[in-house]
Design a protein around this motif. Structure first.
Motif, short mmCIF file in Angstrom:
data_model
loop_
_atom_site.label_atom_id
_atom_site.label_comp_id
_atom_site.label_asym_id
_atom_site.label_seq_id
_atom_site.Cartn_x
_atom_site.Cartn_y
_atom_site.Cartn_z
N ASP A 62 4.16 2.03 0.73
CA ASP A 62 3.38 1.83 -0.51
C ASP A 62 2.16 2.76 -0.49
O ASP A 62 1.85 3.38 0.54
CB ASP A 62 3.04 0.35 -0.76
N GLU A 93 2.68 -7.59 -4.60
CA GLU A 93 3.87 -8.38 -4.98
C GLU A 93 4.47 -7.91 -6.31
O GLU A 93 5.69 -8.00 -6.51
CB GLU A 93 3.47 -9.86 -5.05
N GLY A 125 5.38 -6.96 3.88
CA GLY A 125 6.58 -7.67 3.46
C GLY A 125 7.14 -7.18 2.14
O GLY A 125 8.35 -7.23 1.91
N THR A 149 3.61 -3.05 8.91
CA THR A 149 2.20 -2.65 9.02
C THR A 149 1.25 -3.80 8.72
O THR A 149 0.04 -3.62 8.78
CB THR A 149 1.87 -1.48 8.07
N THR A 150 1.77 -4.98 8.34
CA THR A 150 0.91 -6.15 8.19
C THR A 150 1.29 -7.15 9.29
O THR A 150 2.41 -7.12 9.80
CB THR A 150 1.07 -6.85 6.82
N LYS A 162 16.49 -11.09 5.85
CA LYS A 162 16.46 -11.65 4.50
C LYS A 162 15.74 -10.66 3.61
O LYS A 162 14.54 -10.42 3.81
CB LYS A 162 15.71 -12.99 4.49
N TRP A 189 -1.21 0.58 13.46
CA TRP A 189 -1.07 0.37 12.02
C TRP A 189 -1.83 -0.88 11.57
O TRP A 189 -2.30 -0.96 10.44
CB TRP A 189 0.40 0.26 11.63
N THR A 192 -6.13 -1.31 10.35
CA THR A 192 -6.81 -1.15 9.05
C THR A 192 -6.58 -2.34 8.12
O THR A 192 -6.97 -2.30 6.95
CB THR A 192 -6.29 0.12 8.34
P1 NAD Z 1 2.19 -6.81 1.24
O1 NAD Z 1 3.37 -6.04 1.67
O2 NAD Z 1 1.90 -6.89 -0.21
O3 NAD Z 1 0.91 -6.25 1.99
C1 NAD Z 1 -0.34 -6.80 1.71
C2 NAD Z 1 -1.34 -5.72 1.30
O4 NAD Z 1 -1.75 -5.02 2.47
C3 NAD Z 1 -0.78 -4.66 0.36
O5 NAD Z 1 -1.78 -4.34 -0.58
C4 NAD Z 1 -0.51 -3.48 1.27
O6 NAD Z 1 -0.62 -2.24 0.59
C5 NAD Z 1 -1.62 -3.61 2.29
N1 NAD Z 1 -1.32 -3.09 3.60
C6 NAD Z 1 -0.14 -3.07 4.24
N2 NAD Z 1 -0.31 -2.60 5.49
C7 NAD Z 1 -1.60 -2.28 5.61
C8 NAD Z 1 -2.40 -1.75 6.68
N3 NAD Z 1 -1.87 -1.51 7.86
N4 NAD Z 1 -3.72 -1.54 6.45
C9 NAD Z 1 -4.29 -1.86 5.26
N5 NAD Z 1 -3.59 -2.38 4.23
C10 NAD Z 1 -2.27 -2.59 4.41
O7 NAD Z 1 2.25 -8.34 1.72
P2 NAD Z 1 2.68 -9.04 3.09
O8 NAD Z 1 1.72 -10.14 3.24
O9 NAD Z 1 2.89 -8.09 4.20
O10 NAD Z 1 4.11 -9.62 2.72
C11 NAD Z 1 4.28 -10.56 1.70
C12 NAD Z 1 5.71 -10.49 1.23
O11 NAD Z 1 6.58 -10.75 2.33
C13 NAD Z 1 6.02 -11.52 0.16
O12 NAD Z 1 6.72 -10.87 -0.89
C14 NAD Z 1 6.92 -12.51 0.87
O13 NAD Z 1 7.85 -13.11 0.00
C15 NAD Z 1 7.60 -11.63 1.88
N6 NAD Z 1 8.14 -12.35 3.04
C16 NAD Z 1 9.41 -12.10 3.40
C17 NAD Z 1 9.97 -12.74 4.49
C18 NAD Z 1 11.38 -12.45 4.89
O14 NAD Z 1 11.93 -13.12 5.76
N7 NAD Z 1 12.01 -11.45 4.31
C19 NAD Z 1 9.20 -13.64 5.24
C20 NAD Z 1 7.87 -13.88 4.87
C21 NAD Z 1 7.35 -13.22 3.75
#
Ligand code: NAD
Length: 398
Positions: A62, A93, A125, A149-150, A162, A189, A192
């Motif tokens: 992203d 999201e 995610g 990265t999160t 999934k 990663w 930040t």
């Molecule tokens: P996300 O991917 O939206 O990331 C959160 C924010 O952090 C975004 O703005 C992103 O640009 C930013 N970001 C990402 N990495 C970064 C970094 N290293 N430094 C600074 N900013 C960074 O959200 P998330 O919390 O990672 O994931 C949520 C999603 O995961 C939801 O859609 C949820 O449904 C899904 N999920 C899926 C599963 C599965 O088993 N597939 C399990 C749990 C959650």
């Protein structure tokens, strides 16, 4: 008959059953993939090279991750001789849609990617779920590797295969099971990641400790300050521990045939809170934290959980700055609206609303007889005034 060397005759003699016998098709697919932890981007790419030795890579990330870490990763891939083509999606999201997926499919179709080339999902995610779903659909399934990265992606979303995009009717409505070829997490990663997203990811790790691993829970209790300060070696142990627990749990039921899943702890009320607040204002991990606190109160009220265990859980959530009561949620969630959302979930799921209720740290029970009164009481619980001003400040921080 003489065939050239290396060419073999394939010999089969499949018998035909009686014409009225049922023909049975069987397709059993179990995948095994490595989940590895690197301390540098160079090491992460070396791991990637071992699972993708000579294929081309289509990298999806992203805009935020691209701006923070994209250049370093691309340069390292180039240095290690990996041919890569890159695209980005908007963060958040709102990007997890069929429209984004369609754009990614168009991009793949217009590229020189072949079925055995590899999609790499580099992000949180949202990137992982969306790119993973695209990988499941493109040419009936192409390999993909997750580079989370999160914290939330490292301890949860990157594992288990999934994959899904959202539909206006419901989150994750259009999805599949498509297992990754590898998951490669690298601590640089995470350096930040904004504090709020660290806390949200931590909620999913706490969940795994409560349902299945006192050792993971103790690690979080003990090392919480270092985790929140993003201390690299502590983060590595946290991600490694939570990934170990998730992998052990999904190994028992990789395609979720049993609907009674301890991994849903905190998600029944959590999902309803996300629904009534409009997916976004309350992060998934925040909603799960609140859902866990409610489930613990219900369990405590039934005498299923000891006061000591429930206090340990609520204390960790509070110390992490995660919402334990409604007033601490970042957006208002009216109890009546939450109950109505739960009623919708009940209707979709054959009239049953399953709750994972913790019974101790490391054990839980699953039940579908939680009453509206118990839910209402758990939703309306309000805490004693917090004696620790530092915790109170963290709870309201963005
Ligand atoms: P996300 O991917 O939206 O990331 C959160 C924010 O952090 C975004 O703005 C992103 O640009 C930013 N970001 C990402 N990495 C970064 C970094 N290293 N430094 C600074 N900013 C960074 O959200 P998330 O919390 O990672 O994931 C949520 C999603 O995961 C939801 O859609 C949820 O449904 C899904 N999920 C899926 C599963 C599965 O088993 N597939 C399990 C749990 C959650």
């Amino acid at each position: 008959m003489s065939l050239p060397p290396g060419i073999h005759v394939i010999h089969d003699a499949i018998a035909l059953p009686a014409p009225h016998d049922t023909v049975r098709a069987r397709a059993v697919h179990r995948a095994e993939y490595p989940v590895v932890f690197a301390d540098s981007v160079e090491e992460a790419v070396k791991h990637l090279r071992t699972v993708v030795p000579d294929q081309r890579i289509a990298l999806v990330t992203d805009d935020t991750v691209a701006a923070l870490h994209g250049r370093e990763l691309r340069e390292e891939l180039h240095r290690q001789g990996v041919e890569t083509t890159v695209t980005t999606i908007a963060p958040g999201e709102a990007s997890k849609t069929l429209r984004t997926a369609e754009r990614l499919l168009d991009w793949l179709a217009g590229s020189r990617m072949r079925r055995r080339d590899v999609l790499v999902a580099f992000g949180g995610g949202v990137v992982i779920d969306t790119a993973g779903w695209v990988a499941s659909a493109y040419m009936r399934g192409m390999p993909y590797v997750n580079l989370p990265t999160t914290l939330l992606a490292g301890v949860d979303a990157a594992l288990g295969g999934k994959v899904a995009v959202d539909h206006p009717q419901a989150k994750n409505l259009i999805g599949a099971f498509h297992q990754p070829t590898a998951v490669i997490a690298a601590t640089p990663w995470l350096s930040t990641l904004p504090a709020r997203h660290v806390r949200a990811g931590l909620a999913e790790a706490v969940k795994k400790g409560v349902i299945a691993s006192p050792a993971l829970f103790e690690l979080i209790e003990r090392d919480l300050p270092e985790i929140l300060a993003l201390e690299p070696s502590t983060l590595r142990r946290l991600v490694h521990g939570a990934a170990t627990v998730k992998c052990a749990l999904i190994d028992r039921d990789p395609y979720e045939e049993d609907l009674r899943r301890p991994l849903n702890f905190g998600h029944t009320i959590g999902h309803a809170v996300e629904t009534v607040t409009g997916y976004g204002p309350v992060l998934h991990g925040e909603a799960v934290a609140f859902g866990m606190a409610c489930a613990a109160r219900i369990s405590l009220g039934r005498g299923w959980m000891t006061g000591t265990a429930s206090t340990r859980l609520l204390t960790v959530l509070r110390r992490a700055g995660l919402p334990c009561d409604r007033a601490q949620l970042p957006a208002p969630a009216d109890p009546g609206a939450v109950l109505a959302a739960l009623e919708k979930i009940r209707l979709i799921r054959d009239g049953r609303l399953r709750f994972v209720l913790p019974t101790d740290i490391g054990t839980s029970a699953i039940t579908d007889d939680v009453t509206d009164d118990e839910i209402r009481q758990a939703l309306s619980w309000s805490p004693d005034p917090d004696p620790d001003p530092r915790t109170a400040r963290r709870n309201t921080a963005p």
